[in-house]
Write a protein that holds these residues in place. Structure first.
Motif, PDB file in Angstrom:
ATOM      1  N   GLY A   1       0.651  -1.122   0.069  1.00  0.00           N
ATOM      2  CA  GLY A   1       0.027   0.114   0.135  1.00  0.00           C
ATOM      3  C   GLY A   1       0.982   1.369   0.002  1.00  0.00           C
ATOM      4  N   GLN A   2       0.267   2.383   0.209  1.00  0.00           N
ATOM      5  CA  GLN A   2       0.967   3.619   0.297  1.00  0.00           C
ATOM      6  C   GLN A   2       0.536   4.729   1.377  1.00  0.00           C
ATOM      7  OE1 GLN A   2       0.959   5.797  -3.314  1.00  0.00           O
ATOM      8  NE2 GLN A   2      -0.974   6.357  -3.221  1.00  0.00           N
ATOM      9  N   VAL A   3       1.244   5.428   1.804  1.00  0.00           N
ATOM     10  CA  VAL A   3       0.873   6.349   2.852  1.00  0.00           C
ATOM     11  C   VAL A   3      -0.059   7.395   2.369  1.00  0.00           C
ATOM     12  CG1 VAL A   3       1.876   8.009   4.582  1.00  0.00           C
ATOM     13  CG2 VAL A   3       2.993   5.953   4.225  1.00  0.00           C
ATOM     14  N   THR A   4      -1.146   7.650   2.848  1.00  0.00           N
ATOM     15  CA  THR A   4      -1.930   8.872   2.591  1.00  0.00           C
ATOM     16  C   THR A   4      -1.702   9.954   3.327  1.00  0.00           C
ATOM     17  OG1 THR A   4      -3.899   7.803   3.614  1.00  0.00           O
ATOM     18  CG2 THR A   4      -3.566   7.109   1.410  1.00  0.00           C
ATOM     19  N   HIS A   5      -1.420   9.747   4.590  1.00  0.00           N
ATOM     20  CA  HIS A   5      -1.509  10.974   5.567  1.00  0.00           C
ATOM     21  C   HIS A   5      -0.548  10.751   6.710  1.00  0.00           C
ATOM     22  CE1 HIS A   5      -3.368  14.825   6.783  1.00  0.00           C
ATOM     23  NE2 HIS A   5      -2.959  14.337   7.892  1.00  0.00           N
ATOM     24  N   TYR A   6       0.200  11.546   7.278  1.00  0.00           N
ATOM     25  CA  TYR A   6       1.009  11.229   8.390  1.00  0.00           C
ATOM     26  C   TYR A   6       0.439  12.504   9.517  1.00  0.00           C
ATOM     27  CZ  TYR A   6       4.996  11.000  11.483  1.00  0.00           C
ATOM     28  OH  TYR A   6       5.934  10.954  12.523  1.00  0.00           O
ATOM     29  N   PHE A   7       0.139  11.718  10.842  1.00  0.00           N
ATOM     30  CA  PHE A   7      -0.124  12.445  11.686  1.00  0.00           C
ATOM     31  C   PHE A   7       1.078  13.012  12.606  1.00  0.00           C
ATOM     32  CE2 PHE A   7      -3.810  10.336  10.088  1.00  0.00           C
ATOM     33  CZ  PHE A   7      -4.657  11.149  10.045  1.00  0.00           C
ATOM     34  N   THR A   8       1.780  14.063  12.590  1.00  0.00           N
ATOM     35  CA  THR A   8       2.962  14.407  13.249  1.00  0.00           C
ATOM     36  C   THR A   8       2.626  14.208  14.792  1.00  0.00           C
ATOM     37  OG1 THR A   8       3.558  15.868  11.638  1.00  0.00           O
ATOM     38  CG2 THR A   8       4.976  15.928  13.421  1.00  0.00           C
ATOM     39  N   HIS A   9       1.685  14.732  15.378  1.00  0.00           N
ATOM     40  CA  HIS A   9       1.588  14.679  16.790  1.00  0.00           C
ATOM     41  C   HIS A   9       1.252  13.333  17.461  1.00  0.00           C
ATOM     42  CE1 HIS A   9      -2.372  15.001  14.847  1.00  0.00           C
ATOM     43  NE2 HIS A   9      -2.965  14.673  16.119  1.00  0.00           N
ATOM     44  N   LEU A  10       0.723  12.383  16.605  1.00  0.00           N
ATOM     45  CA  LEU A  10       0.726  10.857  16.898  1.00  0.00           C
ATOM     46  C   LEU A  10       1.599  10.176  16.588  1.00  0.00           C
ATOM     47  CD1 LEU A  10      -3.464  10.842  16.158  1.00  0.00           C
ATOM     48  CD2 LEU A  10      -2.235  11.184  18.309  1.00  0.00           C
ATOM     49  N   GLY A  11       2.574  10.491  15.656  1.00  0.00           N
ATOM     50  CA  GLY A  11       3.410   9.553  15.122  1.00  0.00           C
ATOM     51  C   GLY A  11       2.696   8.219  14.213  1.00  0.00           C
ATOM     52  N   VAL A  12       1.650   8.585  13.581  1.00  0.00           N
ATOM     53  CA  VAL A  12       0.728   7.601  13.159  1.00  0.00           C
ATOM     54  C   VAL A  12       0.564   7.795  11.694  1.00  0.00           C
ATOM     55  CG1 VAL A  12      -1.551   6.757  12.733  1.00  0.00           C
ATOM     56  CG2 VAL A  12      -0.626   7.098  15.043  1.00  0.00           C
ATOM     57  N   ALA A  13       0.794   6.717  10.653  1.00  0.00           N
ATOM     58  CA  ALA A  13       0.685   7.017   9.322  1.00  0.00           C
ATOM     59  C   ALA A  13      -0.796   6.021   8.798  1.00  0.00           C
ATOM     60  CB  ALA A  13       1.780   6.403   8.553  1.00  0.00           C
ATOM     61  N   ALA A  14      -1.272   7.091   8.124  1.00  0.00           N
ATOM     62  CA  ALA A  14      -2.816   6.334   7.414  1.00  0.00           C
ATOM     63  C   ALA A  14      -2.236   5.707   6.048  1.00  0.00           C
ATOM     64  CB  ALA A  14      -3.755   7.449   7.053  1.00  0.00           C
ATOM     65  N   LEU A  15      -2.480   4.403   5.914  1.00  0.00           N
ATOM     66  CA  LEU A  15      -2.457   3.846   4.804  1.00  0.00           C
ATOM     67  C   LEU A  15      -3.421   3.335   3.972  1.00  0.00           C
ATOM     68  CD1 LEU A  15       0.209   0.998   6.313  1.00  0.00           C
ATOM     69  CD2 LEU A  15       0.574   3.522   5.652  1.00  0.00           C
ATOM     70  N   GLN A  16      -3.163   3.305   2.656  1.00  0.00           N
ATOM     71  CA  GLN A  16      -4.348   2.878   1.659  1.00  0.00           C
ATOM     72  C   GLN A  16      -3.939   1.414   1.215  1.00  0.00           C
ATOM     73  OE1 GLN A  16      -7.627   3.970   0.552  1.00  0.00           O
ATOM     74  NE2 GLN A  16      -7.588   1.705  -0.210  1.00  0.00           N
ATOM     75  N   LEU A  17      -4.634   0.360   1.530  1.00  0.00           N
ATOM     76  CA  LEU A  17      -3.958  -1.079   1.393  1.00  0.00           C
ATOM     77  C   LEU A  17      -4.344  -1.469   0.090  1.00  0.00           C
ATOM     78  CD1 LEU A  17      -4.481  -2.559   5.079  1.00  0.00           C
ATOM     79  CD2 LEU A  17      -2.361  -1.511   4.112  1.00  0.00           C
ATOM     80  N   GLU A  18      -3.299  -2.295  -0.588  1.00  0.00           N
ATOM     81  CA  GLU A  18      -3.623  -3.010  -1.654  1.00  0.00           C
ATOM     82  C   GLU A  18      -3.381  -4.602  -1.516  1.00  0.00           C
ATOM     83  OE1 GLU A  18      -0.741  -1.672  -4.618  1.00  0.00           O
ATOM     84  OE2 GLU A  18      -1.208   0.193  -4.242  1.00  0.00           O
ATOM     85  N   GLU A  19      -2.798  -4.838  -0.175  1.00  0.00           N
ATOM     86  CA  GLU A  19      -2.740  -6.288   0.373  1.00  0.00           C
ATOM     87  C   GLU A  19      -2.826  -6.263   1.877  1.00  0.00           C
ATOM     88  OE1 GLU A  19      -1.610  -8.958  -1.469  1.00  0.00           O
ATOM     89  OE2 GLU A  19      -1.548  -7.742  -3.362  1.00  0.00           O
ATOM     90  N   PRO A  20      -3.408  -7.393   2.390  1.00  0.00           N
ATOM     91  CA  PRO A  20      -3.556  -7.249   3.833  1.00  0.00           C
ATOM     92  C   PRO A  20      -2.305  -7.444   4.650  1.00  0.00           C
ATOM     93  CG  PRO A  20      -4.432  -9.372   2.786  1.00  0.00           C
ATOM     94  CD  PRO A  20      -3.699  -8.755   1.799  1.00  0.00           C
ATOM     95  N   ILE A  21      -2.373  -6.669   5.818  1.00  0.00           N
ATOM     96  CA  ILE A  21      -1.348  -6.631   6.610  1.00  0.00           C
ATOM     97  C   ILE A  21      -1.905  -6.882   8.136  1.00  0.00           C
ATOM     98  CG2 ILE A  21      -2.123  -4.178   7.328  1.00  0.00           C
ATOM     99  CD1 ILE A  21       0.747  -3.329   7.529  1.00  0.00           C
ATOM    100  N   ARG A  22      -0.835  -7.641   8.897  1.00  0.00           N
ATOM    101  CA  ARG A  22      -1.160  -8.200  10.190  1.00  0.00           C
ATOM    102  C   ARG A  22      -0.197  -7.767  11.262  1.00  0.00           C
ATOM    103  NH1 ARG A  22      -1.994 -12.216   6.728  1.00  0.00           N
ATOM    104  NH2 ARG A  22      -3.698 -13.750   7.255  1.00  0.00           N
TER     105      ARG A  22
END
Length: 89
Positions: free
Chosen positions: A12-33
């Motif tokens: 997949g790819q990153v769609t957004h990064y939340f600096t204050h949370l240290g969190v990346a939002a991903l749009q997935l093309e394959e499963p992730i566990r």
């Protein structure tokens, strides 16, 4: 430009990064566990880590599927458009 890591699958790819949370939002093309080793690669990004925490719509999940928008805790800065790979063990 970034190169695809060896023995890795584009998931997949990153769609957004939340600096204050240290969190990346991903749009997935394959499963992730939870527990998967991922590598995030981009123009100025190259980080590798284990997936320890994932959420979909602010609910914790252990697995996310193609088409899901998932938020994962990352141990470095990511940028929209960065590619996310699952590393083979």
């Amino acid at each position: 430009t970034a190169h695809r890591p060896r023995s890795a699958t584009l998931i997949g790819q990153v769609t957004h990064y939340f600096t204050h949370l240290g969190v990346a939002a991903l749009q997935l093309e394959e499963p992730i566990r939870q527990g998967d080793r991922i590598q995030v690669v981009g123009h100025s990004t190259n980080l590798e880590q284990e997936v320890e925490s994932m959420e979909i719509d602010r609910k914790r999940v252990d697995i996310a599927y193609a088409g899901d928008d998932v938020a994962i805790k990352v141990n470095g800065r990511t940028r929209p458009g960065d590619a996310v790979y699952r590393k083979s063990s």
